[in-house]
Design a protein around this motif. Structure first.
Motif, PDB file in Angstrom:
ATOM      1  N   VAL A 290      56.593  -2.539 -35.178  1.00 31.02           N
ATOM      2  CA  VAL A 290      56.457  -3.482 -34.102  1.00 31.02           C
ATOM      3  C   VAL A 290      55.963  -4.773 -34.216  1.00 31.02           C
ATOM      4  O   VAL A 290      55.108  -5.038 -35.224  1.00 31.02           O
ATOM      5  CB  VAL A 290      56.186  -2.586 -32.591  1.00 31.02           C
ATOM      6  N   PHE A 291      57.878  -5.466 -34.454  1.00 29.07           N
ATOM      7  CA  PHE A 291      57.276  -6.778 -35.072  1.00 29.07           C
ATOM      8  C   PHE A 291      56.538  -7.973 -33.576  1.00 29.07           C
ATOM      9  O   PHE A 291      56.869  -8.285 -32.866  1.00 29.07           O
ATOM     10  CB  PHE A 291      58.565  -7.358 -34.901  1.00 29.07           C
ATOM     11  N   GLN A 292      56.198  -8.889 -34.164  1.00 26.05           N
ATOM     12  CA  GLN A 292      54.865  -9.927 -33.305  1.00 26.05           C
ATOM     13  C   GLN A 292      56.648 -10.059 -32.211  1.00 26.05           C
ATOM     14  O   GLN A 292      55.801 -10.868 -31.243  1.00 26.05           O
ATOM     15  CB  GLN A 292      54.804 -11.081 -34.094  1.00 26.05           C
ATOM     16  N   ASP A 293      57.692 -10.707 -32.209  1.00 27.86           N
ATOM     17  CA  ASP A 293      58.164 -10.919 -31.253  1.00 27.86           C
ATOM     18  C   ASP A 293      59.156  -9.816 -30.939  1.00 27.86           C
ATOM     19  O   ASP A 293      60.406 -10.306 -29.881  1.00 27.86           O
ATOM     20  CB  ASP A 293      59.450 -12.200 -32.313  1.00 27.86           C
ATOM     21  N   TYR A 294      58.569  -8.546 -31.027  1.00 35.12           N
ATOM     22  CA  TYR A 294      59.481  -7.118 -30.132  1.00 35.12           C
ATOM     23  C   TYR A 294      61.242  -6.982 -31.168  1.00 35.12           C
ATOM     24  O   TYR A 294      61.453  -5.866 -31.420  1.00 35.12           O
ATOM     25  CB  TYR A 294      59.526  -7.705 -29.054  1.00 35.12           C
ATOM     26  N   ALA A 295      61.416  -8.368 -31.258  1.00 32.23           N
ATOM     27  CA  ALA A 295      63.445  -7.920 -31.794  1.00 32.23           C
ATOM     28  C   ALA A 295      63.893  -7.020 -31.049  1.00 32.23           C
ATOM     29  O   ALA A 295      64.143  -6.001 -31.891  1.00 32.23           O
ATOM     30  CB  ALA A 295      62.959  -7.360 -33.221  1.00 32.23           C
ATOM     31  N   LEU A 296      63.864  -7.245 -29.261  1.00 28.45           N
ATOM     32  CA  LEU A 296      64.737  -6.244 -28.486  1.00 28.45           C
ATOM     33  C   LEU A 296      66.452  -6.517 -29.390  1.00 28.45           C
ATOM     34  O   LEU A 296      66.222  -7.837 -29.006  1.00 28.45           O
ATOM     35  CB  LEU A 296      64.284  -6.330 -27.895  1.00 28.45           C
ATOM     36  N   PHE A 297      67.498  -5.723 -29.191  1.00 28.78           N
ATOM     37  CA  PHE A 297      68.395  -6.374 -28.775  1.00 28.78           C
ATOM     38  C   PHE A 297      69.074  -7.035 -27.624  1.00 28.78           C
ATOM     39  O   PHE A 297      68.463  -5.748 -26.394  1.00 28.78           O
ATOM     40  CB  PHE A 297      69.617  -4.889 -29.711  1.00 28.78           C
ATOM     41  N   PRO A 298      69.292  -8.206 -27.391  1.00 27.84           N
ATOM     42  CA  PRO A 298      69.516  -8.829 -25.865  1.00 27.84           C
ATOM     43  C   PRO A 298      70.590  -7.987 -25.001  1.00 27.84           C
ATOM     44  O   PRO A 298      70.299  -8.168 -24.359  1.00 27.84           O
ATOM     45  CB  PRO A 298      69.602 -10.404 -26.544  1.00 27.84           C
ATOM     46  N   HIS A 299      71.303  -7.821 -26.213  1.00 28.63           N
ATOM     47  CA  HIS A 299      72.833  -7.352 -25.440  1.00 28.63           C
ATOM     48  C   HIS A 299      72.788  -5.835 -24.666  1.00 28.63           C
ATOM     49  O   HIS A 299      73.801  -5.247 -24.627  1.00 28.63           O
ATOM     50  CB  HIS A 299      74.048  -7.670 -26.208  1.00 28.63           C
ATOM     51  N   LEU A 300      71.413  -5.101 -25.112  1.00 33.92           N
ATOM     52  CA  LEU A 300      71.191  -3.564 -24.949  1.00 33.92           C
ATOM     53  C   LEU A 300      70.366  -3.568 -23.583  1.00 33.92           C
ATOM     54  O   LEU A 300      69.257  -4.045 -23.196  1.00 33.92           O
ATOM     55  CB  LEU A 300      70.547  -2.905 -26.312  1.00 33.92           C
ATOM     56  N   ASP A 301      70.498  -2.704 -23.114  1.00 30.85           N
ATOM     57  CA  ASP A 301      69.238  -2.548 -21.503  1.00 30.85           C
ATOM     58  C   ASP A 301      67.961  -1.228 -22.949  1.00 30.85           C
ATOM     59  O   ASP A 301      68.160  -0.912 -23.890  1.00 30.85           O
ATOM     60  CB  ASP A 301      69.755  -1.604 -20.631  1.00 30.85           C
ATOM     61  N   ALA A 302      67.150  -1.161 -22.375  1.00 35.13           N
ATOM     62  CA  ALA A 302      66.052  -0.669 -22.736  1.00 35.13           C
ATOM     63  C   ALA A 302      66.080   0.359 -23.859  1.00 35.13           C
ATOM     64  O   ALA A 302      66.110   0.905 -24.209  1.00 35.13           O
ATOM     65  CB  ALA A 302      64.739  -0.050 -21.742  1.00 35.13           C
ATOM     66  N   LEU A 303      66.745   1.156 -22.321  1.00 32.88           N
ATOM     67  CA  LEU A 303      67.112   2.716 -22.400  1.00 32.88           C
ATOM     68  C   LEU A 303      67.671   2.413 -24.202  1.00 32.88           C
ATOM     69  O   LEU A 303      67.737   3.325 -25.333  1.00 32.88           O
ATOM     70  CB  LEU A 303      68.207   3.545 -21.667  1.00 32.88           C
TER      71      LEU A 303
END
Length: 347
Positions: free
Chosen positions: A90-103
């Protein structure tokens, strides 16, 4: 697994940055234990993020080793790449993919026909099942962090690493999310390490606390033990306010301006530091007291008194006491010490 079983061990870890001419890791040792949350606390530049990145495989060691059970991850010529280590990040900036939904973010990297089911279960555990189709920009900062944690836990990693996961949040949300994160990690039975520079945060989340300074882990133990019994002045300062009084041991005692304190176990004539937490000071009104209150202020949960020798001088100390208090600026006081909040260490 037993609560004390070592899952991951770091021994003599070294990492040098040639261009900077310094060692980010200088023979660091650390153990992570099964089902336990370890908080790695240290100031900026102490090496804590480098150690986390080395465990994750994002940094190569220049010496020492990192071992998961009997498997060497780093060291002795080996370096297992990050993607094959059983690590959730779990990175400080969360590093989620903006083009993917949460699931899809949580399911990313999972293999098998049940990947979506596993991801959905992790979102449900994070109380975000209803946000499965939401994209990162549609989530609050706290929700993004919980999605990142769900993604880290989805592959059932051997170790979960969290790098300053709450630093970008406001104080109220930080406390709420911190507690929720601990609950989630505990419910998953995860072996985790949380890197932080915030002493209060480290104390709140940790089963085990590791203090880091100048590339080394200088003390480990339960939060209570480390706070009450620091091994050095540096360790004491990392966990909050402390008065440091230099003294010389005479007949098993070390003299301080507030009276002699126990110093058994040290050599006669040895120079030591008496480490005194602000909670150790007992202040009592005394017409002929040797000290004077020079300032009184509220810290919300307690009062902070600054006091100094009655005869004057530049030296002053700080005491934390319960509120309310009859003491005020200008009062003469006598000072006593509670030995539970002081320790004596080698200089």
């Amino acid at each position: 697994m037993s609560q004390t079983q070592t899952v991951l061990s770091v021994r003599g870890a070294q990492r040098r940055y040639v261009k900077k001419g310094q060692a980010a890791l200088a023979s660091a040792d650390l153990d992570l234990h099964a089902g336990r949350i370890t908080a790695l606390l240290g100031p900026s530049g102490s090496g804590k993020s480098t150690l986390l990145r080395a465990i994750a495989g994002l940094e190569r060691l220049d010496g020492g080793e990192i071992r998961l059970g009997d498997t060497v991850w780093s060291g002795h010529g080996a370096h297992i790449p990050p993607e094959t280590r059983r690590v959730g990040m779990v990175f400080q900036d969360y590093a989620l993919f903006p083009h993917l939904d949460a699931l899809s973010n949580v399911a990313f990297g999972l293999k098998g026909k049940d990947a979506k089911d596993i991801a959905q279960a992790q979102l449900e555990a994070a109380e975000l099942g209803h946000k499965a189709k939401a994209f990162p920009h549609e989530l609050s900062g706290g929700e993004q962090q919980r999605v990142a944690l769900a993604r880290a836990l989805a592959p059932s990693p051997a170790v979960v690493l969290l790098d300053e996961p709450f630093s970008g949040l406001d104080r109220r949300l930080r406390h709420e999310l911190r507690d929720r994160t601990v609950q989630t990690l505990k419910a998953a039975g995860a072996t985790a390490m949380i890197v932080t520079h915030d002493a209060e945060e480290a104390m709140a989340v940790a089963d085990e606390l590791a203090l880091m300074d100048a590339g080394r882990v200088i003390q480990t133990g339960t939060p209570d033990d480390v706070w009450m019994r620091p091994v050095s002045a540096v360790a004491a300062r990392l966990l909050g306010d402390v008065e440091i009084i230099e003294s010389t041991v005479e007949t098993g005692r070390a003299d301080t301006p507030f009276g002699a304190v126990d110093a058994h176990g040290f050599d006669e004539g040895e120079t030591v530091h008496a480490l005194i937490r602000p909670q150790a000071f007992g202040l009592s009104l005394a017409k002929d007291g040797a000290f004077t209150i020079t300032r009184r202020r509220s810290a919300g949960t307690h009062l902070v008194f600054e006091f100094a020798p009655a005869e004057g001088g530049d030296t002053h100390w700080h005491a934390h006491t319960a509120s309310p208090s009859p003491l005020h600026e200008g009062d003469r006081v006598s000072v006593s010490l509670d030995p539970a909040y002081l320790s004596v260490v080698r200089r």
